[in-house]
Each structure stands twice: as C-alpha cells, then as structure tokens.
Scaffold this motif. Structure first.
Motif, PDB file in Angstrom:
ATOM      1  N   SER A  98     -22.212  78.981 -41.677  1.00  0.00           N
ATOM      2  CA  SER A  98     -22.318  79.953 -40.457  1.00  0.00           C
ATOM      3  C   SER A  98     -22.168  79.347 -39.125  1.00  0.00           C
ATOM      4  O   SER A  98     -21.989  77.929 -38.931  1.00  0.00           O
ATOM      5  N   GLN A  99     -21.877  79.932 -38.156  1.00  0.00           N
ATOM      6  CA  GLN A  99     -21.372  79.555 -36.853  1.00  0.00           C
ATOM      7  C   GLN A  99     -22.131  80.350 -35.806  1.00  0.00           C
ATOM      8  O   GLN A  99     -22.436  81.375 -36.062  1.00  0.00           O
ATOM      9  N   PRO A 100     -22.544  79.863 -34.694  1.00  0.00           N
ATOM     10  CA  PRO A 100     -22.977  80.815 -33.515  1.00  0.00           C
ATOM     11  C   PRO A 100     -22.130  81.909 -33.119  1.00  0.00           C
ATOM     12  O   PRO A 100     -20.883  81.948 -33.293  1.00  0.00           O
ATOM     13  N   LYS A 101     -22.822  82.839 -32.618  1.00  0.00           N
ATOM     14  CA  LYS A 101     -22.086  83.821 -31.866  1.00  0.00           C
ATOM     15  C   LYS A 101     -21.094  83.529 -30.792  1.00  0.00           C
ATOM     16  O   LYS A 101     -21.670  82.488 -30.156  1.00  0.00           O
ATOM     17  N   ARG A 102     -20.138  83.809 -30.297  1.00  0.00           N
ATOM     18  CA  ARG A 102     -19.474  83.660 -29.079  1.00  0.00           C
ATOM     19  C   ARG A 102     -20.210  83.423 -27.872  1.00  0.00           C
ATOM     20  O   ARG A 102     -19.925  82.498 -27.006  1.00  0.00           O
ATOM     21  N   ASN A 103     -21.394  84.296 -27.794  1.00  0.00           N
ATOM     22  CA  ASN A 103     -22.040  84.174 -26.747  1.00  0.00           C
ATOM     23  C   ASN A 103     -23.256  82.942 -26.455  1.00  0.00           C
ATOM     24  O   ASN A 103     -24.087  82.722 -25.748  1.00  0.00           O
ATOM     25  N   ASP A 104     -23.164  82.448 -27.557  1.00  0.00           N
ATOM     26  CA  ASP A 104     -24.217  81.152 -27.782  1.00  0.00           C
ATOM     27  C   ASP A 104     -23.670  79.965 -27.203  1.00  0.00           C
ATOM     28  O   ASP A 104     -22.460  79.590 -27.789  1.00  0.00           O
ATOM     29  N   SER A 105     -24.365  79.145 -26.800  1.00  0.00           N
ATOM     30  CA  SER A 105     -24.236  77.621 -26.700  1.00  0.00           C
ATOM     31  C   SER A 105     -22.851  77.350 -25.836  1.00  0.00           C
ATOM     32  O   SER A 105     -21.989  76.608 -25.845  1.00  0.00           O
ATOM     33  N   GLN A 106     -22.530  78.318 -24.912  1.00  0.00           N
ATOM     34  CA  GLN A 106     -21.238  78.205 -24.235  1.00  0.00           C
ATOM     35  C   GLN A 106     -21.034  77.156 -23.144  1.00  0.00           C
ATOM     36  O   GLN A 106     -19.984  76.900 -22.531  1.00  0.00           O
ATOM     37  N   ALA A 107     -22.256  76.484 -22.883  1.00  0.00           N
ATOM     38  CA  ALA A 107     -22.241  75.475 -21.852  1.00  0.00           C
ATOM     39  C   ALA A 107     -21.453  74.298 -22.203  1.00  0.00           C
ATOM     40  O   ALA A 107     -20.923  73.294 -21.458  1.00  0.00           O
ATOM     41  N   SER A 108     -21.399  74.004 -23.382  1.00  0.00           N
ATOM     42  CA  SER A 108     -20.932  72.818 -24.173  1.00  0.00           C
ATOM     43  C   SER A 108     -19.403  72.792 -23.866  1.00  0.00           C
ATOM     44  O   SER A 108     -18.801  73.701 -24.471  1.00  0.00           O
ATOM     45  N   GLN A 109     -18.889  71.563 -23.360  1.00  0.00           N
ATOM     46  CA  GLN A 109     -17.509  71.523 -23.387  1.00  0.00           C
ATOM     47  C   GLN A 109     -16.808  71.448 -24.732  1.00  0.00           C
ATOM     48  O   GLN A 109     -15.683  71.532 -24.955  1.00  0.00           O
ATOM     49  N   MET A 110     -17.615  70.936 -25.754  1.00  0.00           N
ATOM     50  CA  MET A 110     -17.099  70.698 -27.078  1.00  0.00           C
ATOM     51  C   MET A 110     -17.176  72.013 -27.874  1.00  0.00           C
ATOM     52  O   MET A 110     -16.430  71.913 -28.944  1.00  0.00           O
ATOM     53  N   GLN A 111     -17.595  73.214 -27.370  1.00  0.00           N
ATOM     54  CA  GLN A 111     -17.395  74.250 -28.156  1.00  0.00           C
ATOM     55  C   GLN A 111     -16.286  74.743 -28.643  1.00  0.00           C
ATOM     56  O   GLN A 111     -15.979  75.186 -30.049  1.00  0.00           O
ATOM     57  N   ASP A 112     -15.334  74.669 -27.692  1.00  0.00           N
ATOM     58  CA  ASP A 112     -14.043  74.910 -28.313  1.00  0.00           C
ATOM     59  C   ASP A 112     -13.282  74.338 -29.410  1.00  0.00           C
ATOM     60  O   ASP A 112     -12.670  74.621 -30.353  1.00  0.00           O
ATOM     61  N   ILE A 113     -13.608  72.783 -29.384  1.00  0.00           N
ATOM     62  CA  ILE A 113     -13.002  71.993 -30.136  1.00  0.00           C
ATOM     63  C   ILE A 113     -13.722  72.101 -31.415  1.00  0.00           C
ATOM     64  O   ILE A 113     -12.998  72.049 -32.430  1.00  0.00           O
ATOM     65  N   ILE A 114     -15.133  72.139 -31.472  1.00  0.00           N
ATOM     66  CA  ILE A 114     -15.791  72.642 -32.736  1.00  0.00           C
ATOM     67  C   ILE A 114     -15.412  73.773 -33.309  1.00  0.00           C
ATOM     68  O   ILE A 114     -15.068  73.872 -34.447  1.00  0.00           O
ATOM     69  N   ALA A 149     -11.299  62.606 -26.122  1.00  0.00           N
ATOM     70  CA  ALA A 149     -12.046  62.896 -27.255  1.00  0.00           C
ATOM     71  C   ALA A 149     -12.568  64.405 -26.664  1.00  0.00           C
ATOM     72  O   ALA A 149     -13.044  65.236 -27.575  1.00  0.00           O
ATOM     73  N   ASP A 150     -12.344  64.598 -25.574  1.00  0.00           N
ATOM     74  CA  ASP A 150     -12.830  65.975 -25.044  1.00  0.00           C
ATOM     75  C   ASP A 150     -11.831  67.132 -24.778  1.00  0.00           C
ATOM     76  O   ASP A 150     -12.168  68.225 -24.219  1.00  0.00           O
ATOM     77  N   ASP A 151     -10.637  66.511 -25.205  1.00  0.00           N
ATOM     78  CA  ASP A 151      -9.358  67.412 -24.801  1.00  0.00           C
ATOM     79  C   ASP A 151      -8.935  68.172 -26.082  1.00  0.00           C
ATOM     80  O   ASP A 151      -8.480  67.366 -27.279  1.00  0.00           O
ATOM     81  N   LEU A 152      -8.995  69.517 -25.878  1.00  0.00           N
ATOM     82  CA  LEU A 152      -8.548  70.358 -27.301  1.00  0.00           C
ATOM     83  C   LEU A 152      -7.000  69.967 -27.558  1.00  0.00           C
ATOM     84  O   LEU A 152      -6.972  69.952 -29.009  1.00  0.00           O
ATOM     85  N   ARG A 153      -6.178  69.731 -26.692  1.00  0.00           N
ATOM     86  CA  ARG A 153      -4.946  69.306 -27.108  1.00  0.00           C
ATOM     87  C   ARG A 153      -4.918  68.092 -27.964  1.00  0.00           C
ATOM     88  O   ARG A 153      -3.916  68.104 -28.973  1.00  0.00           O
ATOM     89  N   THR A 154      -5.635  67.135 -27.868  1.00  0.00           N
ATOM     90  CA  THR A 154      -5.639  66.023 -28.591  1.00  0.00           C
ATOM     91  C   THR A 154      -6.063  66.389 -30.052  1.00  0.00           C
ATOM     92  O   THR A 154      -5.679  65.884 -31.035  1.00  0.00           O
ATOM     93  N   TRP A 155      -7.016  67.187 -30.231  1.00  0.00           N
ATOM     94  CA  TRP A 155      -7.576  67.689 -31.339  1.00  0.00           C
ATOM     95  C   TRP A 155      -6.598  68.806 -32.079  1.00  0.00           C
ATOM     96  O   TRP A 155      -6.776  68.504 -33.377  1.00  0.00           O
ATOM     97  N   TRP A 156      -5.736  69.213 -31.304  1.00  0.00           N
ATOM     98  CA  TRP A 156      -4.685  70.072 -32.132  1.00  0.00           C
ATOM     99  C   TRP A 156      -3.864  68.979 -32.542  1.00  0.00           C
ATOM    100  O   TRP A 156      -3.385  69.226 -33.830  1.00  0.00           O
ATOM    101  N   SER A 157      -3.536  67.905 -32.001  1.00  0.00           N
ATOM    102  CA  SER A 157      -2.341  67.143 -32.612  1.00  0.00           C
ATOM    103  C   SER A 157      -3.134  66.068 -33.483  1.00  0.00           C
ATOM    104  O   SER A 157      -2.687  66.150 -34.655  1.00  0.00           O
ATOM    105  N   TYR A 158      -4.541  65.925 -33.536  1.00  0.00           N
ATOM    106  CA  TYR A 158      -5.379  65.099 -34.592  1.00  0.00           C
ATOM    107  C   TYR A 158      -5.312  65.830 -35.804  1.00  0.00           C
ATOM    108  O   TYR A 158      -4.866  65.390 -36.938  1.00  0.00           O
ATOM    109  N   ARG A 159      -5.546  67.144 -35.514  1.00  0.00           N
ATOM    110  CA  ARG A 159      -5.519  68.002 -37.117  1.00  0.00           C
ATOM    111  C   ARG A 159      -4.361  68.188 -37.687  1.00  0.00           C
ATOM    112  O   ARG A 159      -4.034  68.019 -39.060  1.00  0.00           O
TER     113      ARG A 159
END
Length: 219
Positions: A98-114, A149-159
């Motif tokens: 399960s995962q949080p709803k889109r309106n939960d915990s949006q303050a974290s910069q890691m949310q898009d990465i996770i 490590a906080d850059d979504l583009r890096t995680w795209w490349s990583y995956r």
C-alpha cells in the motif's frame, strides 16, 4: 535522501559482523521497511525466501573478495553494501502493499523518487543506512550523501541501468555517497579507485583502470 535507517542500527553492537548473519540481516531489513512505512507511508510485503537467497548470494560473493578489506576497510564497507544492493535488486524480495494518497506527506522532496521506484528506494535506503551506522561505529563519522541522490533524473538512470546490468547498483551507490564509481567493472573490489590507490606505492605512477560511464541518460 538522508540517513533515516542509521538511527535504528547505530546502537547495535558489532553491526558489521552481525549483518553477516542471516537472522540479523533479515531483522534489519524488516526494520528498514518499517522505517519507510512510518516516514513515507509505503508498506511492503517481504518474500523471506527471496530475501534469504539475496543474503546467501551476497555472502558467497563478498567472501571471495574480503581480502581487500585489509587494504581499505572503509571503502570495502561501501563496496560490500553495493554487493548487497545488487542482490536485493536482482532477487526483488519486496513488493509495495500500500502507498499514501497523493495528498499525504507531500512536503518531502523524496516523495517523487519513492513513488517512481518504491522497492529500489527501500533497498538503497537499507544499504545507505547500514553504511552510515557501520562507519560511525568504526570510524566515528558517516559518509556524506551527494545531492544527486535527491535528483529524480539520477534515479531514472539508476533504475534503467540496473535493469540492463545489476552490477551498476554498486556504482550508483558509490555515486550517491560521493565515492568515485567504476562503471566498467563495478563488481570487482580490485578495480575500485580507492583500492588501487592503496595498492600503488606513492609516486610509482602505477596504472589504473578506466572508470568509464553508464550509457547515455545517466545523471
């Protein structure tokens, strides 16, 4: 990315050796999943058979190269964690339940990465936290996490890259921790820059292996 999981491990005595035992390895992995659930709202189902297989594969691999820990123990700790990360990504013992709803915990910069790669974040956070805790226990300080490590583009490349070559997980973990990655032979401790520098006498001008790059698109 931060050292969320470090606090769960740093007070565990002799952590480096305990994590080489299956019971402690599995227990720590489950704690890591609980930390992610508490902080980010992602809950995982863990396949214990796959987790055990990842552990056994890692032990077999790291045992063959453990002599390099005598050359540069701090670098070998990072390398060994990279081998763990490779096996976790390969065996894929966790799935999002399960995962949080889109309106939960949006303050974290890691949310898009996770949200982009929950399992990859879980595995990486486990290894980063273990490295931080072990380094604090043994050297009094943890490595710094690079801003990539906080850059979504890096995680795209990583995956994308680890799907093609799982060994790239080791190089990306190095990149996240500000250590020079080896994109050509990431699976070999002997090919690591820190190990090579330690093996070559000062001013000898000994040769080093090329570092290379992952394919286009890597950050």
């Amino acid at each position: 990315m931060d050292f969320l999981f470090r606090d769960e491990l740093v007070h565990m005595p002799d952590l480096r050796h305990r994590l080489r035992r299956l019971r402690w390895f599995r227990m720590a992995f489950r704690k890591n999943a609980a930390v992610i659930a508490d902080h980010y709202g992602y809950h995982f189902v863990i396949d214990e058979t796959k987790l055990t297989r990842a552990f056994l594969n890692w032990i077999e691999t790291v045992e063959k190269q453990k002599s390099y820990s005598k050359i540069d123990r701090k670098d070998f700790i990072i390398f060994a964690a990279g081998l763990v990360l490779k096996e976790l990504i390969t065996e894929a013992p966790a799935k999002v339940r399960s995962q949080p709803k889109r309106n939960d915990s949006q303050a974290s910069q890691m949310q898009d990465i996770i949200a982009f790669w929950p399992e990859g974040f879980l595995y990486t956070n486990y290894c980063v936290g273990a490295i931080a805790a072990i380094c604090e226990q043994e050297f009094g300080t943890a490595p710094q996490i690079d801003k990539c490590a906080d850059d979504l583009r890096t995680w795209w490349s990583y995956r994308e890259n680890v799907q093609e070559m799982p060994g790239y997980a080791i190089a990306f973990l190095d990149k996240f921790l500000g250590t020079e990655p080896n994109w050509v032979m990431p699976n070999l401790a002997s090919a690591r820059s820190a190990i090579q520098r330690a093996m070559v006498p000062p001013k000898s001008g000994g040769p080093t292996l090329p570092t290379g790059r992952p394919r286009a698109g890597s950050a």
